[in-house]
Design a protein around this motif. Structure first.
Motif, PDB file in Angstrom:
ATOM      1  N   TRP A   1     -10.157  11.020  -6.733  1.00 10.44           N
ATOM      2  CA  TRP A   1      -9.374  11.601  -5.632  1.00 10.44           C
ATOM      3  C   TRP A   1      -8.403  10.588  -5.030  1.00 10.44           C
ATOM      4  O   TRP A   1      -7.288  10.945  -4.638  1.00 10.44           O
ATOM      5  CB  TRP A   1     -10.308  12.126  -4.546  1.00 10.44           C
ATOM      6  CG  TRP A   1     -11.059  13.356  -4.925  1.00 10.44           C
ATOM      7  CD1 TRP A   1     -12.391  13.466  -5.169  1.00 10.44           C
ATOM      8  CD2 TRP A   1     -10.518  14.676  -5.123  1.00 10.44           C
ATOM      9  NE1 TRP A   1     -12.724  14.757  -5.507  1.00 10.44           N
ATOM     10  CE2 TRP A   1     -11.599  15.518  -5.488  1.00 10.44           C
ATOM     11  CE3 TRP A   1      -9.235  15.214  -5.031  1.00 10.44           C
ATOM     12  CZ2 TRP A   1     -11.425  16.871  -5.749  1.00 10.44           C
ATOM     13  CZ3 TRP A   1      -9.056  16.563  -5.301  1.00 10.44           C
ATOM     14  CH2 TRP A   1     -10.140  17.371  -5.660  1.00 10.44           C
ATOM     15  N   ASP A   2      -8.817   9.326  -4.957  1.00 14.16           N
ATOM     16  CA  ASP A   2      -7.958   8.310  -4.339  1.00 14.16           C
ATOM     17  C   ASP A   2      -6.780   7.915  -5.222  1.00 14.16           C
ATOM     18  O   ASP A   2      -5.870   7.222  -4.755  1.00 14.16           O
ATOM     19  CB  ASP A   2      -8.774   7.052  -4.011  1.00 14.16           C
ATOM     20  CG  ASP A   2      -9.797   7.298  -2.910  1.00 14.16           C
ATOM     21  OD1 ASP A   2      -9.607   8.249  -2.130  1.00 14.16           O
ATOM     22  OD2 ASP A   2     -10.789   6.541  -2.839  1.00 14.16           O
ATOM     23  N   ASP A   3      -6.792   8.362  -6.471  1.00 17.21           N
ATOM     24  CA  ASP A   3      -5.726   7.985  -7.400  1.00 17.21           C
ATOM     25  C   ASP A   3      -4.579   8.992  -7.431  1.00 17.21           C
ATOM     26  O   ASP A   3      -3.558   8.753  -8.091  1.00 17.21           O
ATOM     27  CB  ASP A   3      -6.286   7.859  -8.826  1.00 17.21           C
ATOM     28  CG  ASP A   3      -7.391   6.825  -8.912  1.00 17.21           C
ATOM     29  OD1 ASP A   3      -7.201   5.715  -8.377  1.00 17.21           O
ATOM     30  OD2 ASP A   3      -8.449   7.129  -9.504  1.00 17.21           O
TER      31      ASP A   3
ATOM     32  N   ARG B   1       1.444   7.242  -6.822  1.00 19.04           N
ATOM     33  CA  ARG B   1       0.303   8.000  -7.322  1.00 19.04           C
ATOM     34  C   ARG B   1       0.774   9.316  -7.942  1.00 19.04           C
ATOM     35  O   ARG B   1       1.705   9.948  -7.429  1.00 19.04           O
ATOM     36  CB  ARG B   1      -0.687   8.295  -6.185  1.00 19.04           C
ATOM     37  CG  ARG B   1      -1.498   7.092  -5.759  1.00 19.04           C
ATOM     38  CD  ARG B   1      -2.556   7.467  -4.755  1.00 19.04           C
ATOM     39  NE  ARG B   1      -2.000   8.012  -3.528  1.00 19.04           N
ATOM     40  CZ  ARG B   1      -2.726   8.462  -2.517  1.00 19.04           C
ATOM     41  NH1 ARG B   1      -4.039   8.452  -2.595  1.00 19.04           N
ATOM     42  NH2 ARG B   1      -2.148   8.920  -1.430  1.00 19.04           N
TER      43      ARG B   1
ATOM     44  N   GLU C   1     -13.053  17.507  -9.793  1.00 23.24           N
ATOM     45  CA  GLU C   1     -13.474  16.114  -9.990  1.00 23.24           C
ATOM     46  C   GLU C   1     -13.696  15.822 -11.472  1.00 23.24           C
ATOM     47  O   GLU C   1     -13.332  14.737 -11.962  1.00 23.24           O
ATOM     48  CB  GLU C   1     -14.744  15.839  -9.186  1.00 23.24           C
ATOM     49  CG  GLU C   1     -14.497  15.731  -7.690  1.00 23.24           C
ATOM     50  CD  GLU C   1     -15.772  15.636  -6.873  1.00 23.24           C
ATOM     51  OE1 GLU C   1     -16.856  15.906  -7.436  1.00 23.24           O
ATOM     52  OE2 GLU C   1     -15.677  15.307  -5.678  1.00 23.24           O
TER      53      GLU C   1
ATOM     54  N   ASN D   1       0.823  -1.206   0.000  1.00 28.71           N
ATOM     55  CA  ASN D   1       0.000   0.000   0.000  1.00 28.71           C
ATOM     56  C   ASN D   1       0.855   1.252   0.000  1.00 28.71           C
ATOM     57  O   ASN D   1       0.563   2.233  -0.667  1.00 28.71           O
ATOM     58  CB  ASN D   1      -0.941   0.017   1.204  1.00 28.71           C
ATOM     59  CG  ASN D   1      -2.042  -1.028   1.073  1.00 28.71           C
ATOM     60  OD1 ASN D   1      -2.331  -1.460  -0.030  1.00 28.71           O
ATOM     61  ND2 ASN D   1      -2.632  -1.434   2.187  1.00 28.71           N
TER      62      ASN D   1
ATOM     63  N   GLN E   1      -5.152  16.046   0.254  1.00 33.31           N
ATOM     64  CA  GLN E   1      -4.332  15.486   1.330  1.00 33.31           C
ATOM     65  C   GLN E   1      -3.448  16.529   1.997  1.00 33.31           C
ATOM     66  O   GLN E   1      -3.120  16.421   3.172  1.00 33.31           O
ATOM     67  CB  GLN E   1      -3.439  14.361   0.775  1.00 33.31           C
ATOM     68  CG  GLN E   1      -4.187  13.132   0.295  1.00 33.31           C
ATOM     69  CD  GLN E   1      -4.453  13.179  -1.210  1.00 33.31           C
ATOM     70  OE1 GLN E   1      -4.451  14.239  -1.815  1.00 33.31           O
ATOM     71  NE2 GLN E   1      -4.679  12.001  -1.793  1.00 33.31           N
TER      72      GLN E   1
ATOM     73  N   GLN F   1       0.971   4.195  -2.872  1.00 33.56           N
ATOM     74  CA  GLN F   1       0.698   5.590  -2.561  1.00 33.56           C
ATOM     75  C   GLN F   1       1.793   6.497  -3.105  1.00 33.56           C
ATOM     76  O   GLN F   1       1.524   7.554  -3.665  1.00 33.56           O
ATOM     77  CB  GLN F   1       0.563   5.770  -1.048  1.00 33.56           C
ATOM     78  CG  GLN F   1       0.199   7.194  -0.647  1.00 33.56           C
ATOM     79  CD  GLN F   1      -0.080   7.304   0.834  1.00 33.56           C
ATOM     80  OE1 GLN F   1      -0.033   6.329   1.563  1.00 33.56           O
ATOM     81  NE2 GLN F   1      -0.344   8.502   1.281  1.00 33.56           N
TER      82      GLN F   1
ATOM     83  N   GLU G   1      -2.218  12.295  -5.376  1.00 33.44           N
ATOM     84  CA  GLU G   1      -1.750  12.951  -4.149  1.00 33.44           C
ATOM     85  C   GLU G   1      -1.798  14.450  -4.425  1.00 33.44           C
ATOM     86  O   GLU G   1      -1.076  14.964  -5.280  1.00 33.44           O
ATOM     87  CB  GLU G   1      -0.322  12.508  -3.849  1.00 33.44           C
ATOM     88  CG  GLU G   1       0.187  12.928  -2.484  1.00 33.44           C
ATOM     89  CD  GLU G   1      -0.256  11.992  -1.365  1.00 33.44           C
ATOM     90  OE1 GLU G   1      -0.047  12.359  -0.202  1.00 33.44           O
ATOM     91  OE2 GLU G   1      -0.806  10.910  -1.666  1.00 33.44           O
TER      92      GLU G   1
ATOM     93  N   LYS H   1     -10.666  18.755   0.930  1.00 33.42           N
ATOM     94  CA  LYS H   1     -10.728  17.559   0.080  1.00 33.42           C
ATOM     95  C   LYS H   1      -9.348  16.968  -0.184  1.00 33.42           C
ATOM     96  O   LYS H   1      -9.217  15.746  -0.327  1.00 33.42           O
ATOM     97  CB  LYS H   1     -11.393  17.922  -1.252  1.00 33.42           C
ATOM     98  CG  LYS H   1     -11.775  16.729  -2.111  1.00 33.42           C
ATOM     99  CD  LYS H   1     -12.972  15.998  -1.532  1.00 33.42           C
ATOM    100  CE  LYS H   1     -13.419  14.877  -2.449  1.00 33.42           C
ATOM    101  NZ  LYS H   1     -14.523  14.076  -1.859  1.00 33.42           N
TER     102      LYS H   1
END
Length: 233
Positions: free
Chosen positions: A181-183, A9, A171, A2, A203, A6, A185, A201
């Protein structure tokens, strides 16, 4: 696994424009410039321009009313005169105001391999040449509706990139690239409480040259605070 994913990304560096990369409000200054070149009445336009700016600072601006007002002189003079006036605006107002600290911050992200996006509540007519001056090709601004001839109508095309609209426009930008968003940084630099929805929104929110309310919120939330320019009163 993980952790490695990360790190891999794509990294995005998002920037508000006015009072973040620029030590001024380009929309307001374009209005003042319009007065100086005789495109707008000093008293009436100046009064309304100031009132709209105060609404923006307070977070109560009706962006549709403002864009109709702000583009009226441009629409009246046509594309060729508008382009010439904007180049003069760049020479007289924008380029002299750009500070090395802003260019250096952009350069640091570019050298780190980050993709840079300017996302602003100011319309595309005012901001597209400014983004080019900063060397940034990704601009999310208030899009202007155009008529059959291709000239602006005074209305907004689509979602205004303002307050929570910045989140929705970002978005959409990500979705066009097959991302969510999760894809990615994301770091976002902004000076204003109007941008809290997007700051919350990402990080890595950075309160940049923050107004008093954003500074207080950043201190409360533990967000990074960056003063590129002298603190605003």
């Amino acid at each position: 696994m993980n952790s490695r994913n990360q790190v891999q990304r794509p990294r995005l560096a998002l920037f508000d424009l006015d009072h973040t990369l620029l030590p001024l409000d380009s929309d307001f200054e374009w209005g003042e410039f319009s007065i100086r070149i005789g495109w707008a009445d000093k008293q009436e336009f100046g009064r309304r321009n100031q009132a709209f700016y105060e609404d923006y600072v307070a977070g109560t601006l009706d962006v549709h009313d403002y864009v109709r007002f702000a583009t009226e002189a441009v629409r009246r003079h046509g594309a060729q005169q508008a382009a010439s006036a904007h180049e003069r605006f760049m020479d007289e107002v924008i380029r002299p105001a750009i500070q090395p600290a802003a260019r250096n911050l952009l350069r640091s992200h570019h050298e780190a391999g980050d993709e840079i996006v300017i996302i602003t509540a100011t319309n595309e007519f005012v901001t597209a040449p400014i983004a080019r001056e900063f060397g940034v090709s990704n601009l999310i601004a208030v899009q202007l509706e155009r008529d059959a001839s291709g000239w602006i109508t005074g209305e907004i095309d689509g979602i205004p990139s303002m307050r929570d609209g910045k989140v929705r426009r970002m978005e959409a930008w990500l979705k066009e690239r097959g991302l969510g968003w999760d894809d990615v940084e994301c770091t976002f630099y902004s000076d204003s409480v109007n941008d809290v929805p997007l700051l919350e929104k990402v990080q890595h929110p950075v309160a940049t040259n923050p107004d008093a309310r954003l500074r207080a919120l950043a201190l409360q939330k533990g967000w990074r605070i960056l003063d590129l320019f002298p603190q605003k009163p």
